[in-house]
Enzyme design. Structure first.
Site, PDB file in Angstrom:
ATOM      1  N   MET A   8      -1.171   5.757  -2.812  1.00  0.00           N
ATOM      2  CA  MET A   8       0.138   6.245  -3.235  1.00  0.00           C
ATOM      3  C   MET A   8       0.575   5.554  -4.524  1.00  0.00           C
ATOM      4  SD  MET A   8       2.120   6.493   0.433  1.00  0.00           S
ATOM      5  CE  MET A   8       3.386   7.600  -0.212  1.00  0.00           C
ATOM      6  N   SER A   9       1.073   6.365  -5.454  1.00  0.00           N
ATOM      7  CA  SER A   9       1.517   5.816  -6.742  1.00  0.00           C
ATOM      8  C   SER A   9       3.025   5.580  -6.777  1.00  0.00           C
ATOM      9  CB  SER A   9       1.145   6.776  -7.870  1.00  0.00           C
ATOM     10  OG  SER A   9       1.884   7.982  -7.738  1.00  0.00           O
ATOM     11  N   GLY A  11       5.051   8.287  -7.040  1.00  0.00           N
ATOM     12  CA  GLY A  11       5.581   9.458  -7.716  1.00  0.00           C
ATOM     13  C   GLY A  11       5.684  10.658  -6.793  1.00  0.00           C
ATOM     14  N   VAL A  12       6.047  11.789  -7.357  1.00  0.00           N
ATOM     15  CA  VAL A  12       6.236  13.016  -6.583  1.00  0.00           C
ATOM     16  C   VAL A  12       4.926  13.468  -5.934  1.00  0.00           C
ATOM     17  CG1 VAL A  12       6.829  15.463  -6.699  1.00  0.00           C
ATOM     18  CG2 VAL A  12       8.186  13.801  -7.971  1.00  0.00           C
ATOM     19  N   LEU A  33      -1.554   0.235  -4.881  1.00  0.00           N
ATOM     20  CA  LEU A  33      -2.373  -0.766  -5.564  1.00  0.00           C
ATOM     21  C   LEU A  33      -1.625  -1.351  -6.756  1.00  0.00           C
ATOM     22  CD1 LEU A  33      -5.846   1.060  -5.672  1.00  0.00           C
ATOM     23  CD2 LEU A  33      -5.034  -0.606  -3.994  1.00  0.00           C
ATOM     24  N   CYS A  93     -12.267   2.961 -13.626  1.00  0.00           N
ATOM     25  CA  CYS A  93     -11.360   2.522 -12.564  1.00  0.00           C
ATOM     26  C   CYS A  93     -11.639   3.225 -11.238  1.00  0.00           C
ATOM     27  CB  CYS A  93      -9.914   2.783 -12.997  1.00  0.00           C
ATOM     28  SG  CYS A  93      -8.677   2.178 -11.829  1.00  0.00           S
ATOM     29  N   GLY A 117      -4.041  11.769  -4.972  1.00  0.00           N
ATOM     30  CA  GLY A 117      -3.339  12.890  -5.579  1.00  0.00           C
ATOM     31  C   GLY A 117      -4.048  13.490  -6.777  1.00  0.00           C
ATOM     32  N   CYS A 188      -2.685   3.474 -17.394  1.00  0.00           N
ATOM     33  CA  CYS A 188      -1.493   2.865 -16.782  1.00  0.00           C
ATOM     34  C   CYS A 188      -0.985   1.631 -17.509  1.00  0.00           C
ATOM     35  CB  CYS A 188      -1.769   2.531 -15.313  1.00  0.00           C
ATOM     36  SG  CYS A 188      -3.127   1.350 -15.060  1.00  0.00           S
TER      37      CYS A 188
END
Length: 344
Positions: A8-9, A11-12, A33, A93, A117, A188
């Site tokens: 999970m980041s 975000g939406v 992470l 990555c 995602g 990122c």
């Protein structure tokens, strides 16, 4: 109930993934992470994940892997530019950090699947392009281990990105605070420009000479690390009547070589193999390849000999940069790929 570990980041997209997976009957375990040192960003995203976990009643954990990320991705990124290459940090990555960590944690907690995602799909045991061609991320996933693929779920792979936010906000009203959320950038740890990152490590503004294809000095540039193959601005060419493009970068001499657009045309590309299966060795395979994320697929004949992957293109490619990924496709499925070492 089958358990899935979801990266999970905050975000939406990843919040909606959690909802979709739960709706499909999975027991979802979220993982965030920590990969870079921007604490303000981490705090914002973690707060969103907390809210998502609370409303969906799912467990989540925060995993700090900044040290691994620095070694495998950040240092590689910086070193590549020093050596005159154009790195592909996301492609590094995914196998070394994101999916490597995810599958280690999944095995630890007994999760049968890992979900992300990404806009990609899994077909016949292979990574495949996502339904949204404008957002397809299969190019960055060519290095993911083949034995992992059968355990990967991409909940958004069959969806169109621009349609997701309005649907997510409608079905999950508590995501309202993300209505003005801007999608994270591709890299990122880069805020505005990759040059801002390089400046922390090197004196990148060392003026050097611009050469033509015959080696004649025709102008000046600001420092070789500020250029990538195909760039047409930021340097001078005396008496130029038409646009000039960077066709080569010489880090040892701090020079760049420029030419016309047609001088960028490449018909043969060599790469150090990373993930093309060894059973392809010695065979000539008709396929399609991509030589950078935003390029279209080009028909080619590829051949793997040892660790060298060669692609003979059916039409010229422009802007082929050493260090970028050469990704091999069979239809919409990814066969594998490597990192470009030579082209002409």
């Amino acid at each position: 109930m089958k358990k899935v570990l979801l990266l999970m980041s905050g975000g939406v997209d990843s919040s909606y993934c959690a909802y979709l997976l739960q709706k499909q009957g999975y027991s979802v375990h979220g993982v965030y992470l920590k990969l870079h040192d921007k604490e303000e960003k981490h705090n914002y995203y973690i707060k969103n994940i907390e809210q998502c976990a609370k409303h969906l009643n799912i467990p989540y954990e925060i995993v700090d892997e900044r040290e691994l990320f620095k070694t495998a991705v950040y240092d590689y990124f910086v070193e590549s530019y020093k050596n005159g290459l154009t790195p592909n940090p996301c492609a590094m990555c995914n196998p070394y950090v994101k999916f490597g960590i995810a599958f280690r944690l999944a095995d630890k907690i007994g999760a049968e699947y890992v979900a992300t995602g990404h806009y990609a799909q899994v077909k016949d045991g292979k990574i495949a392009q996502g339904a949204d061609s404008s957002k397809d991320q299969s190019y960055f996933l060519f290095g993911v281990k083949s034995e992992w693929v059968k355990r990967i779920i991409f909940p958004l792979g069959d969806k169109i990105k621009q349609e997701i936010k309005p649907i997510a906000l409608k079905e999950l009203p508590w995501l309202g605070n993300l209505e003005t959320y801007k999608d994270s950038q591709e890299i990122c740890f880069v805020e505005n420009s990759y040059l801002d990152v390089l400046k922390k490590h090197y004196a990148i503004e060392k003026e050097g000479e611009v050469l033509d294809l015959e080696g004649k000095v025709v102008g000046k540039h600001k420092g070789y690390m500020q250029y990538t193959i195909g760039k047409r601005k930021g340097f001078s060419v005396s008496g130029a009547l038409s646009p000039h493009y960077v066709v080569r970068i010489n880090p040892k001499e701090n020079t760049i070589v420029v030419g016309d657009k047609e001088d960028l045309a490449v018909w043969n590309v060599w790469a150090k193999n990373f993930s093309l299966p060894q059973d392809c060795e010695g065979k000539e395979i008709e396929c399609e390849v991509k030589i950078r994320y935003k390029s279209h697929k080009t028909k080619a004949t590829i051949k793997l000999e040892g660790e060298i992957l060669q692609a003979k293109l059916k039409e010229p490619a422009y802007g082929v940069a050493l260090g970028q990924a050469l990704v091999v496709y069979e239809g919409d499925k990814v066969l594998g790929g490597g990192f470009i070492t030579r082209s002409f």
